[in-house]
Write a protein that holds these residues in place. Structure first.
Motif, mmCIF file in Angstrom:
data_model
loop_
_atom_site.group_PDB
_atom_site.id
_atom_site.type_symbol
_atom_site.label_atom_id
_atom_site.label_comp_id
_atom_site.label_asym_id
_atom_site.label_seq_id
_atom_site.Cartn_x
_atom_site.Cartn_y
_atom_site.Cartn_z
ATOM 1 N N THR A 199 0.646 -1.354 0.141
ATOM 2 C CA THR A 199 -0.195 -0.087 0.078
ATOM 3 C C THR A 199 0.844 1.273 0.025
ATOM 4 O O THR A 199 0.300 2.383 -0.367
ATOM 5 C CB THR A 199 -0.906 -0.004 1.229
ATOM 6 O OG1 THR A 199 -0.085 -0.369 2.481
ATOM 7 C CG2 THR A 199 -2.504 -0.548 1.054
ATOM 8 N N ASP A 203 -1.278 2.534 -5.592
ATOM 9 C CA ASP A 203 -2.851 2.492 -5.565
ATOM 10 C C ASP A 203 -2.968 1.088 -5.958
ATOM 11 O O ASP A 203 -3.507 0.933 -7.177
ATOM 12 C CB ASP A 203 -3.567 3.529 -6.090
ATOM 13 C CG ASP A 203 -4.952 3.366 -5.860
ATOM 14 O OD1 ASP A 203 -5.390 2.378 -5.485
ATOM 15 O OD2 ASP A 203 -5.619 4.518 -5.931
ATOM 16 N N SER A 227 -7.496 -4.104 7.990
ATOM 17 C CA SER A 227 -6.623 -2.623 7.939
ATOM 18 C C SER A 227 -7.799 -1.623 8.788
ATOM 19 O O SER A 227 -9.030 -1.605 8.150
ATOM 20 C CB SER A 227 -6.153 -2.149 6.795
ATOM 21 O OG SER A 227 -6.052 -0.884 6.966
ATOM 22 N N LYS A 229 -7.712 1.508 8.490
ATOM 23 C CA LYS A 229 -8.327 2.653 7.644
ATOM 24 C C LYS A 229 -8.698 2.041 6.238
ATOM 25 O O LYS A 229 -9.632 2.232 5.545
ATOM 26 C CB LYS A 229 -7.257 3.543 7.318
ATOM 27 C CG LYS A 229 -7.175 4.555 8.679
ATOM 28 C CD LYS A 229 -6.166 5.624 8.277
ATOM 29 C CE LYS A 229 -5.661 6.269 9.580
ATOM 30 N NZ LYS A 229 -4.319 6.602 9.382
ATOM 31 N N CYS A 230 -8.100 1.071 5.567
ATOM 32 C CA CYS A 230 -8.072 0.865 4.514
ATOM 33 C C CYS A 230 -8.705 -1.015 4.268
ATOM 34 O O CYS A 230 -7.985 -1.686 3.601
ATOM 35 C CB CYS A 230 -6.804 1.095 3.508
ATOM 36 S SG CYS A 230 -6.294 2.535 3.614
ATOM 37 N N TYR A 234 -13.872 -0.022 2.813
ATOM 38 C CA TYR A 234 -12.882 1.351 2.012
ATOM 39 C C TYR A 234 -12.978 1.187 0.728
ATOM 40 O O TYR A 234 -13.187 2.047 -0.152
ATOM 41 C CB TYR A 234 -11.503 1.629 2.902
ATOM 42 C CG TYR A 234 -10.784 2.461 2.128
ATOM 43 C CD1 TYR A 234 -10.768 3.719 2.021
ATOM 44 C CD2 TYR A 234 -9.664 2.135 1.221
ATOM 45 C CE1 TYR A 234 -10.072 4.824 1.292
ATOM 46 C CE2 TYR A 234 -9.028 2.899 0.394
ATOM 47 C CZ TYR A 234 -9.008 4.320 0.380
ATOM 48 O OH TYR A 234 -8.257 4.887 -0.183
ATOM 49 N N TYR A 235 -12.450 -0.030 0.162
ATOM 50 C CA TYR A 235 -12.210 -0.305 -1.134
ATOM 51 C C TYR A 235 -13.446 -0.472 -1.895
ATOM 52 O O TYR A 235 -13.789 -0.130 -2.937
ATOM 53 C CB TYR A 235 -11.458 -1.422 -1.236
ATOM 54 C CG TYR A 235 -10.014 -1.194 -1.060
ATOM 55 C CD1 TYR A 235 -9.027 -0.486 -2.070
ATOM 56 C CD2 TYR A 235 -9.378 -1.622 0.227
ATOM 57 C CE1 TYR A 235 -7.974 -0.125 -1.782
ATOM 58 C CE2 TYR A 235 -7.964 -1.528 0.484
ATOM 59 C CZ TYR A 235 -7.245 -0.410 -0.582
ATOM 60 O OH TYR A 235 -5.960 -0.466 -0.224
ATOM 61 N N ARG A 238 -14.857 3.160 -2.645
ATOM 62 C CA ARG A 238 -14.196 3.732 -3.625
ATOM 63 C C ARG A 238 -14.811 3.107 -4.918
ATOM 64 O O ARG A 238 -15.046 4.019 -5.848
ATOM 65 C CB ARG A 238 -12.740 3.588 -3.437
ATOM 66 C CG ARG A 238 -12.198 4.382 -2.511
ATOM 67 C CD ARG A 238 -10.571 4.366 -2.715
ATOM 68 N NE ARG A 238 -10.025 4.611 -3.984
ATOM 69 C CZ ARG A 238 -8.764 4.226 -4.396
ATOM 70 N NH1 ARG A 238 -8.009 3.849 -3.568
ATOM 71 N NH2 ARG A 238 -8.454 4.334 -5.679
#
Ligand code: ATP
Length: 325
Positions: A199, A203, A227, A229-230, A234-235, A238
């Motif tokens: 990471t 990206d 994770s 945050k990610c 999260y993904y 997005r």
């Protein structure tokens, strides 16, 4: 310190399938070699509080098949302080434990190292964690079972992904290491893995979408390392924003990854390293973790095995990319 007569054994940190097989191995190999064995309950917390029980061979009967740990486990803040470790040492003196076998992950073996050095106390570690993030051993106890559990889950998710033509982001454990995510992605025939090791400089989502993931496929599975945050959410968010034409779902496998009967691989690894711990004590070794490398039992100094930068072979990324077209 005089001759070692009594060996304490504890499990610490997250539970992992195969910990019971390791407890059984240490107990039986210990008794076979003339040692007394003391079970310590609830990891370092139990060591501080003196929650101990002498173990016989019967105490470990029938546990090789069971997930979790019969000794219970805990995360113990007090043991990270010198005062906490002093209390743990006093317990050892009081109940007559003169060597310790600690089964746990990175944190547990860091505590084991500090304890061993501060009190000049013989401590042997066994790699007990599903994360596979310890140096000096090809695999940790619990890792293989967890990979198989994840694989079974993702195989089922694949049925739904195919039927509804969806992108699934499946989040798996691993703490700061991507071993579970990367290898499970290969085992499940997933289209991509998003791992912490990558990471920082790229990206990974953009890379994956940029490969034109849906040109030849109607559905896909992306395995994401947990994770704060990610993670998978999260993904997925997005993709929903950046590619609203896709039907995106998330599945966070969570704690079901930890439990279950250990695989043959984990039982053998736990049995061999458990017996290896007793051998290490007989040889007068201390402050080492017992691992298996290239089918051989090895003794790895704590300072080496707890390095935090163990990385999987980057060729696995190429394998996944080449096979997921
Ligand atoms: P897992 O890989 O399953 O998370 P772990 O052993 O890495 O297992 P941790 O929660 O990191 O799990 O550590 C377990 C326990 O080890 C902690 O609760 C604490 O008692 C002890 N420990 C962790 N780090 C240290 C440290 N730096 N110094 C002393 N003790 C520690």
């Amino acid at each position: 310190m005089g001759k070692i007569q009594c060996i304490g054994i504890l499990t610490s940190g997250g539970d992992a399938p195969g910990m019971n097989a390791a407890i059984r191995a240490v107990t039986r190999a210990g008794i076979s070699n003339g040692f007394n064995i003391m079970g310590v309950y609830r990891g370092y917390e139990g060591l501080i509080k003196g929650e101990v029980k002498p173990f016989t061979t019967e105490d470990v009967s029938g546990i090789i098949t069971r997930g979790g740990t019969i000794l219970k486990t805990a995360r113990c803040k007090e043991f990270t302080t010198p005062e906490g470790r002093q209390k743990a040492f006093e317990t050892c003196q009081r109940v007559g434990i003169d060597a310790l076998v600690v089964i746990g992950g990175n944190g547990s073996l860091t505590g084991a190292r500090d304890f061993g050095m501060e009190f000049d106390f013989p401590v042997i570690g066994l790699p007990g964690t599903i994360d596979n993030d310890l140096y000096g051993t090809d695999a940790t106890i619990g890792y293989d079972t967890t990979m198989n559990t994840i694989m079974e889950c993702v195989d089922r998710i694949r049925d739904t992904a195919n039927s509804h033509e969806r992108i699934f982001f499946v989040e798996v454990m691993g703490r700061d290491a991507g071993f579970l995510a990367q290898n499970c992605a290969i085992a499940c025939g997933a289209e991509a893995a998003i791992v912490p090791e990558e990471t920082t400089d790229v990206d990974q989502l953009a890379q994956f979408m940029g490969r034109g993931i849906r040109k030849s496929k109607k559905s896909c599975i992306v395995i994401v390392s947990e994770s704060p945050k990610c993670g998978a959410l999260y993904y997925a968010d997005r993709v929903k924003k950046e590619f609203p034409e896709f039907d995106v779902r998330v599945s966070i496998l969570g704690h079901l990854q930890r439990g279950g009967s250990p695989s043959a691989h984990d039982r053998i690894l736990a049995s061999c390293t458990g017996a290896g711990a007793i051998e290490a004590i007989k040889q007068g070794q201390r402050n080492v973790m017992v691992g298996i490398r290239n089918n051989e039992v090895v003794y790895v100094p704590f300072s080496e095995c707890i390095r935090t930068d163990k990385r999987f072979d980057k060729r696995l990324i190429t394998v996944l990319n080449e096979l997921s077209i």
